[in-house]
Design an enzyme around this catalytic site. Structure first.
Site, PDB file in Angstrom:
ATOM      1  NE  ARG A 109      -4.191   1.661   0.537  1.00  0.00           N
ATOM      2  CZ  ARG A 109      -5.173   1.805  -0.348  1.00  0.00           C
ATOM      3  NH1 ARG A 109      -5.088   1.260  -1.554  1.00  0.00           N
ATOM      4  NH2 ARG A 109      -6.262   2.484  -0.039  1.00  0.00           N
ATOM      5  CB  THR A 394      -8.891  -1.418  -8.613  1.00  0.00           C
ATOM      6  OG1 THR A 394      -8.698  -0.260  -7.822  1.00  0.00           O
ATOM      7  CG2 THR A 394      -8.414  -2.607  -7.820  1.00  0.00           C
ATOM      8  CB  THR A 412      -5.741   0.051  -7.018  1.00  0.00           C
ATOM      9  OG1 THR A 412      -6.581   1.132  -7.397  1.00  0.00           O
ATOM     10  CG2 THR A 412      -5.146   0.366  -5.664  1.00  0.00           C
ATOM     11  CD  GLN A 431      -4.623   3.651  -3.744  1.00  0.00           C
ATOM     12  OE1 GLN A 431      -5.819   3.505  -3.546  1.00  0.00           O
ATOM     13  NE2 GLN A 431      -4.033   3.293  -4.868  1.00  0.00           N
ATOM     14  CG  ASP A 434      -8.618   4.991  -1.161  1.00  0.00           C
ATOM     15  OD1 ASP A 434      -9.527   5.577  -1.778  1.00  0.00           O
ATOM     16  OD2 ASP A 434      -8.232   3.844  -1.455  1.00  0.00           O
ATOM     17  CB  SER A 459      -7.141  -0.574   0.765  1.00  0.00           C
ATOM     18  OG  SER A 459      -7.551  -1.308  -0.365  1.00  0.00           O
ATOM     19  CB  SER A 460     -12.515  -1.313  -0.379  1.00  0.00           C
ATOM     20  OG  SER A 460     -12.972  -0.159   0.263  1.00  0.00           O
ATOM     21  N   GLY A 481     -13.329  -2.328  -7.844  1.00  0.00           N
ATOM     22  CA  GLY A 481     -14.670  -1.763  -7.710  1.00  0.00           C
ATOM     23  C   GLY A 481     -14.853  -0.832  -6.532  1.00  0.00           C
TER      24      GLY A 481
HETATM   25  N1  GLU Z   1      -8.430   2.707  -3.887  1.00  0.00           N
HETATM   26  C1  GLU Z   1      -9.384   1.697  -3.652  1.00  0.00           C
HETATM   27  C2  GLU Z   1      -8.970   0.826  -2.484  1.00  0.00           C
HETATM   28  O1  GLU Z   1      -7.832   0.649  -2.229  1.00  0.00           O
HETATM   29  C3  GLU Z   1      -9.623   0.832  -4.818  1.00  0.00           C
HETATM   30  C4  GLU Z   1     -10.342   1.533  -5.851  1.00  0.00           C
HETATM   31  C5  GLU Z   1     -11.016   0.640  -6.805  1.00  0.00           C
HETATM   32  O2  GLU Z   1     -11.187  -0.517  -6.647  1.00  0.00           O
HETATM   33  O3  GLU Z   1     -11.398   1.091  -7.837  1.00  0.00           O
HETATM   34  O4  GLU Z   1      -9.816   0.289  -1.868  1.00  0.00           O
END
Ligand code: GLU
Length: 577
Positions: A109, A394, A412, A431, A434, A459-460, A481
């Protein structure tokens, strides 16, 4: 790192180590699965672009490991899918070592520069910038982590020389590649946004008359080929030397120049930990650790669903209702508690404690939707509520090699085309958007995911590897996503484990995302009666014409062979070695 741990036996997080009957020892707490005693002779790569999947398979054929193939896939994705990921982005990689049975989580990350503080995204008036102003700025770029992370994984698990894994990417960048329909569509879209602002990006993505690259155009990228050659020679080339200097210089450009420094770049180190694992029925789910909330939130959904007979419910009104309610609660928890564990206490294990999740599941009524779902009380502190949006860019890929090693990696640049700036032939990430733009919520509580010097934004991303309870590999899954990644990924687990679907059917199944008091669903993929039934239960339904998941799955079948699931919403393929 500060994780609240507890003994695994007391909470039944360990299978046979607590006196179960399986002959293999599987410990969730130490992410110890079983070695692969009978791997299939041919590996597989499932990725979002055919060139990338092919590059990965070529590496496998040359004797490379799943990690070698991941490097080749990333080097090509950065070229052919620049809207989604790139060598100056960040990633999470979950790795299953077939030789030892150990499951590790690599964290690449991005990190915030040392000269920022919690006012990073405040304007001169002290108010948060508009989200898109934050993105299109030099402030949004964090120190890239993906290549440093892959270097670390390669030192642990590479079989080919590091440099060999860049050959396909270099050749494609030199010779040129055919622009895909999706890339062309998104270049056109981003042209109306900010992809034309920086001269380097304007020149690369648009013709001289200002028109965008079209599907089928051949685009070469000599500068990127040069960057890959430098990287092939020196795995730290993203963080030191001319490439790092070019990245820093691009972040110092107007509008809204940033403060990223050469010293920040050079100081970057990826992390490796045990994967975050928890049981689900006869399976063990292993994902990434914080600062991703993906592991915790997906496993929170599943841990709640363990209290329902999802098999009997099936993909019906009641099945989706329960899935939606569990999602709502998992998102509420992660919004509060998950951030970079080097900076805040993340109660990962408390959030996944089966008793806690049982108490959350007990709030779900079959008759009506819960209103105003709030985070629970798994621990005796409560940070502020983060409301960071997440704009999707991503990519996710899954790889298995002939030894049975598995890579599940989500990577991503954050938004589509990241910060819309280029250096060295690749996109810069955005990033850091976020992070929560505000340090405190409306109640005045400090938000765990506020921006701080040297911190990684939450992050997700939710790459997972799933095992049978005897510790053998079952499947790898994950998706891009934005924050919807969590719901997309959990859907595939329910579909494959409870609803007996093939990987492809699990990917194709309608996406249903429930957070912040509404349920967004892919209308075309659901029986209209399910949709009206959800409304009748009180759900605020948002009908979506289509989602932007990019679920890429590999499952091990009973005969040992591998089966892929490729998201038709993107452009990927599954390639067998
Ligand atoms: N920046 C997002 C994350 O780390 C991901 C973005 C995406 O999936 O489009 O969760």
């Amino acid at each position: 790192m500060k994780y609240l741990l507890f003994t695994s036996c007391a909470l039944a997080l360990t299978f046979s180590a607590c006196g179960g009957t399986n002959k293999k020892t599987v410990s969730v707490e130490t992410a110890q699965m079983a070695p692969a005693d009978n791997p299939y002779a041919k590996g597989m790569v499932v990725a979002a672009n055919p060139h990338a999947a092919q590059a990965g398979v070529e590496v496998l054929r040359a004797g490379g490991s799943a990690v070698d193939a991941a490097i080749a896939v990333q080097a090509v994705l950065s070229l052919v899918e620049p809207q989604s990921s790139g060598i100056a982005g960040g990633a999470f990689l979950v790795f299953y070592d077939a030789g030892t049975g150990k499951v590790s989580a690599y964290n690449g990350r991005e990190k915030a520069p040392s000269a920022i503080d919690e006012t990073l995204f405040l304007g001169e008036d002290g108010q948060p910038l508009r989200y898109f102003e934050g993105i299109i700025s030099g402030r949004s770029t964090g120190v890239p982590g993906v290549m440093a992370m892959l270097d670390m994984a390669h030192q642990d698990h590479g079989k080919l020389p590091w440099a060999d894994n860049f050959e396909a990417g270099i050749k494609l960048a030199e010779d040129g590649f055919e622009v895909s329909p999706r890339m062309a569509m998104l270049v056109e879209m981003a042209g109306g946004f900010a992809l034309k602002v920086q001269p380097a990006a304007l020149e690369y993505f648009f013709h001289e008359d200002g028109s965008p690259l079209k599907a089928g155009d051949i685009r070469d990228n000599k500068l990127y080929a040069e960057s890959l050659r430098a990287l092939a020679k020196n795995p730290r080339a993203m963080n030191e030397g001319p490439i790092a200097e070019a990245i820093v210089a691009a972040t110092r450009e107007e509008p809204r120049p940033g403060v990223l420094s050469i010293a920040d770049m050079a100081a970057y180190q990826p992390q490796k930990t045990e994967a975050l694992c928890s049981p689900y029925r006869d399976y063990v789910l292993c994902g990434a650790m914080p600062p991703s909330s993906g592991g915790i939130a997906v496993q929170s959904i599943m841990g709640q669903l363990a209290n329902f007979d999802m098999k009997a419910l099936g993909p019906t009104l009641d099945g989706w209702h329960v899935f939606a309610e569990a999602g709502e609660m998992a998102y509420a928890d992660r919004d509060l508690f998950v951030a970079d564990p080097d900076f805040v206490e993340v109660p990962s294990r408390a959030l996944l404690n089966p008793d806690y999740l049982k108490s959350r599941a007990a709030l779900i009524s079959m008759d009506s939707s819960l209103k105003n779902v709030k985070a629970g009380d798994p621990v005796d502190f409560k940070p502020g509520k983060d409301a960071t949006p997440d704009v999707p860019g991503t990519s996710h890929f899954s790889i298995v090699d002939k030894w049975g090693n598995v890579v599940s990696m989500t990577t991503t640049v954050e938004s589509l085309f990241g910060s819309q700036r280029m250096a060295g032939g690749f996109m810069l990430n955005n990033q850091l958007t976020d992070f929560s733009f505000r340090a405190r919520d409306d109640a005045g509580n400090l938000i765990a995911n506020r921006s701080e010097a040297g911190k990684r934004p939450r992050s997700s991303m939710a790459p997972h590897i799933v095992f049978h309870k005897d510790g053998t590999f079952a499947f790898a899954t994950g998706s891009p996503g934005g924050s919807s990644i969590i719901a997309y990924t959990a859907k595939t687990m329910v579909a494959m484990i409870d609803w007996d679907m093939s990987p492809q059917d699990a990917v194709n199944l309608a996406n249903v995302i429930s957070r912040n008091g509404s349920v967004r669903l892919e209308e075309a993929g659901l029986d209209p009666e399910i949709i009206t039934g959800l409304e009748a239960k009180g759900h605020k339904v948002i009908r979506s014409k289509g989602e932007i998941s990019g679920l890429h799955i590999i499952r091990r079948n009973a005969d040992g062979s591998y089966e892929g699931g490729v998201d038709p919403r993107r452009e990927g393929t599954a390639e067998t070695e």
